[in-house]
Design a protein around this motif. Structure first.
Motif, PDB file in Angstrom:
ATOM      1  N   VAL A  35      -4.451 -34.934 -94.074  1.00 15.82           N
ATOM      2  CA  VAL A  35      -5.316 -35.268 -95.210  1.00 15.82           C
ATOM      3  C   VAL A  35      -5.540 -36.770 -95.269  1.00 15.82           C
ATOM      4  O   VAL A  35      -6.680 -37.230 -95.417  1.00 15.82           O
ATOM      5  CB  VAL A  35      -4.705 -34.745 -96.537  1.00 15.82           C
TER       6      VAL A  35
ATOM      7  N   VAL B 214      -8.009 -37.752 -92.629  1.00 14.12           N
ATOM      8  CA  VAL B 214      -9.403 -37.422 -92.917  1.00 14.12           C
ATOM      9  C   VAL B 214      -9.925 -38.310 -94.053  1.00 14.12           C
ATOM     10  O   VAL B 214     -11.127 -38.625 -94.106  1.00 14.12           O
ATOM     11  CB  VAL B 214      -9.549 -35.905 -93.205  1.00 14.12           C
ATOM     12  N   LEU B 215      -9.033 -38.780 -94.945  1.00 15.23           N
ATOM     13  CA  LEU B 215      -9.461 -39.724 -95.980  1.00 15.23           C
ATOM     14  C   LEU B 215      -9.805 -41.072 -95.344  1.00 15.23           C
ATOM     15  O   LEU B 215     -10.727 -41.757 -95.796  1.00 15.23           O
ATOM     16  CB  LEU B 215      -8.367 -39.890 -97.037  1.00 15.23           C
TER      17      LEU B 215
ATOM     18  N   VAL C 209     -11.058 -41.367 -92.324  1.00 19.30           N
ATOM     19  CA  VAL C 209     -12.366 -41.133 -91.695  1.00 19.30           C
ATOM     20  C   VAL C 209     -13.469 -41.251 -92.744  1.00 19.30           C
ATOM     21  O   VAL C 209     -14.500 -41.897 -92.524  1.00 19.30           O
ATOM     22  CB  VAL C 209     -12.404 -39.735 -91.023  1.00 19.30           C
ATOM     23  N   GLU C 210     -13.205 -40.654 -93.927  1.00 21.52           N
ATOM     24  CA  GLU C 210     -14.193 -40.679 -95.011  1.00 21.52           C
ATOM     25  C   GLU C 210     -14.420 -42.114 -95.473  1.00 21.52           C
ATOM     26  O   GLU C 210     -15.562 -42.533 -95.707  1.00 21.52           O
ATOM     27  CB  GLU C 210     -13.691 -39.793 -96.165  1.00 21.52           C
TER      28      GLU C 210
ATOM     29  N   HIS D  18     -16.662 -43.899 -93.148  1.00 20.55           N
ATOM     30  CA  HIS D  18     -18.084 -43.606 -93.349  1.00 20.55           C
ATOM     31  C   HIS D  18     -18.692 -44.524 -94.406  1.00 20.55           C
ATOM     32  O   HIS D  18     -19.897 -44.768 -94.400  1.00 20.55           O
ATOM     33  CB  HIS D  18     -18.273 -42.142 -93.773  1.00 20.55           C
ATOM     34  N   ARG D  19     -17.824 -45.008 -95.329  1.00 17.88           N
ATOM     35  CA  ARG D  19     -18.315 -45.938 -96.360  1.00 17.88           C
ATOM     36  C   ARG D  19     -18.065 -47.389 -95.944  1.00 17.88           C
ATOM     37  O   ARG D  19     -18.251 -48.304 -96.742  1.00 17.88           O
ATOM     38  CB  ARG D  19     -17.618 -45.640 -97.695  1.00 17.88           C
TER      39      ARG D  19
ATOM     40  N   GLU E 245     -16.223 -45.365 -85.849  1.00 17.30           N
ATOM     41  CA  GLU E 245     -16.206 -44.127 -85.071  1.00 17.30           C
ATOM     42  C   GLU E 245     -14.865 -43.899 -84.380  1.00 17.30           C
ATOM     43  O   GLU E 245     -14.468 -42.753 -84.162  1.00 17.30           O
ATOM     44  CB  GLU E 245     -17.339 -44.138 -84.036  1.00 17.30           C
TER      45      GLU E 245
ATOM     46  N   GLU F 206     -12.700 -41.785 -86.383  1.00 15.79           N
ATOM     47  CA  GLU F 206     -13.075 -40.371 -86.297  1.00 15.79           C
ATOM     48  C   GLU F 206     -12.490 -39.724 -85.045  1.00 15.79           C
ATOM     49  O   GLU F 206     -11.998 -38.599 -85.075  1.00 15.79           O
ATOM     50  CB  GLU F 206     -14.594 -40.239 -86.262  1.00 15.79           C
TER      51      GLU F 206
ATOM     52  N   LEU G 196      -9.830 -36.703 -84.813  1.00 14.81           N
ATOM     53  CA  LEU G 196      -9.960 -35.416 -84.123  1.00 14.81           C
ATOM     54  C   LEU G 196      -8.659 -35.065 -83.410  1.00 14.81           C
ATOM     55  O   LEU G 196      -8.156 -33.950 -83.497  1.00 14.81           O
ATOM     56  CB  LEU G 196     -11.108 -35.469 -83.108  1.00 14.81           C
TER      57      LEU G 196
END
Lengths: 112, 252
Positions: B98, B101-102, B104-105, B108-109, B226, B229, B233
């Motif tokens: 988690v 993935v936070l 990664v999020e 994105h910002r 990236e 990310e 994965l």
């Protein structure tokens, strides 16, 4: 990336990175609670269900559900192109064939 | 290279060149293909484990109940707590997924501060998992588990006893029903969890590199996160594999 002569607007397969946007954290936390819930359910079922084939099928089913949420939400497979998803997911049918074949073989070995 | 505006390429025909048909970067596509091949490696190990376990189904000395053997919990010495510690390890790995993935999020910002914060949490989660695994291994070795021998077999009599008792005294068998068991039980435990643990270890190393790069502003200069990310994965894949190791090695 100074090695590549690159004019803006031109597609370069090596340096191309698609534009990404945040989809928020709501779905990610929802996925976390689902995964945690299934793991707790695994734990409870281990003690409450009688050992046997049916319980094993339930555990494997829960494993596949967890895999769906990890790959779909955490690895963003849901947001990828269908073609890419299929390229990665379809070859895993070989694993199902391997499972069927080797469990059959293992069973046959036990009769020796 | 900054993020490309995808819309300009999207208008071109799918397979005629000049655009990415899967709308994905080179590195990410290669990571997916690597993970597919790694999935085959792990499934070979797990399916091989299944075949060997099945081959003992009519043997005189039964394959032991794994959860009954891994029944220790730190600071709870003397208590019989099957499955509890592995469930905690599963929780640690899911939670580090988690935080990954936070990160990664946050990437994105383009939020450098949040990416480095969540990468740090992910590294901590990975190290916690590795610590748990080291503890579990030391308990198992202390109880008599070796790569080439296994003191966790159950005789036919003990097996029949185990399959008839109900919840409560579920796992207790007489010491006389315990015997030297199938060697692959112990060796496969070390090989499967060891191979997964090595993946976690390399994941932690990669996460540390990404974390340092984030703090140094490498990705801020590049204009996109990236790399976070891509390592994400890999890290989620390690979590995914653990789901199946947990299912096949401890639950079943």
């Amino acid at each position: 990336m100074g090695n590549f002569h690159h004019t803006p607007g031109e597609y370069d397969p090596i340096t191309y990175v698609p534009h990404t946007e945040s989809h928020g954290t709501k779905e990610l936390w929802r996925t976390f609670w689902i995964l945690l819930g299934i793991t707790i359910l695994d734990f409870i079922l281990y003690f409450t269900m009688p050992p046997g084939l049916f319980r094993n099928v339930v555990f494997i089913f829960f494993g596949v559900v967890k895999a769906y949420y990890i790959v779909g939400a955490f690895m963003h497979m849901k947001n990828e192109k269908v073609n890419l998803a299929m390229c990665i997911l379809v070859p895993t049918v070989f694993i199902i064939g391997l499972v069927a074949g080797l469990l059959y073989e293992g069973n046959a070995l036990s009769t020796y | 290279m900054a993020n490309h505006n995808t819309a300009a390429f999207e208008e071109k025909p799918m397979w005629a060149g000049g655009r990415s048909p899967f709308n994905v970067s080179y590195g990410k596509l290669m990571m997916w293909i690597f993970l597919l091949s790694d999935a085959f490696t792990f499934s070979s190990l797990l399916v091989g484990y299944g075949a060997i376990r099945f081959s003992f189904s009519t043997a005189a000395v039964k394959w032991p109940d794994p959860a009954a053997i891994f029944n220790h919990f730190p600071f709870m010495h003397g208590y019989f707590l099957p499955l509890l510690f592995v469930s905690l390890m599963t929780f640690i790995l899911i939670f580090s997924s988690v935080t990954m993935v936070l990160a990664v999020e946050a990437g994105h910002r383009n939020s450098k501060k949040e990416v480095s914060k969540y990468m740090f949490y992910t590294v901590l989660g990975g190290l916690a998992f590795l610590g748990c695994q080291a503890w579990e291994w030391s308990q198992f070795i202390g109880d008599g588990g070796r790569l080439d021998s296994n003191f966790f077999g159950i005789t036919e009599q003990g097996y029949r006893h185990l399959s008839t008792v109900s919840f409560g005294d579920h796992f207790h068998w007489n010491e006389g029903d315990r015997t030297w068991g199938p060697v692959p039980f112990a060796s496969l435990f070390f090989i499967v969890t060891g191979f997964h643990g090595f993946h976690v270890f390399s994941g932690v190393v990669i996460n540390v590199i990404i974390w340092i790069n984030t703090i140094r502003g490498t990705y801020e200069k590049r204009g996109h996160y990236e790399m976070v990310e891509k390592t994400g994965l890999y890290w989620h894949f390690v979590d995914l594999v653990w789901v199946f190791v947990f299912t096949f090695y401890y639950l079943i």
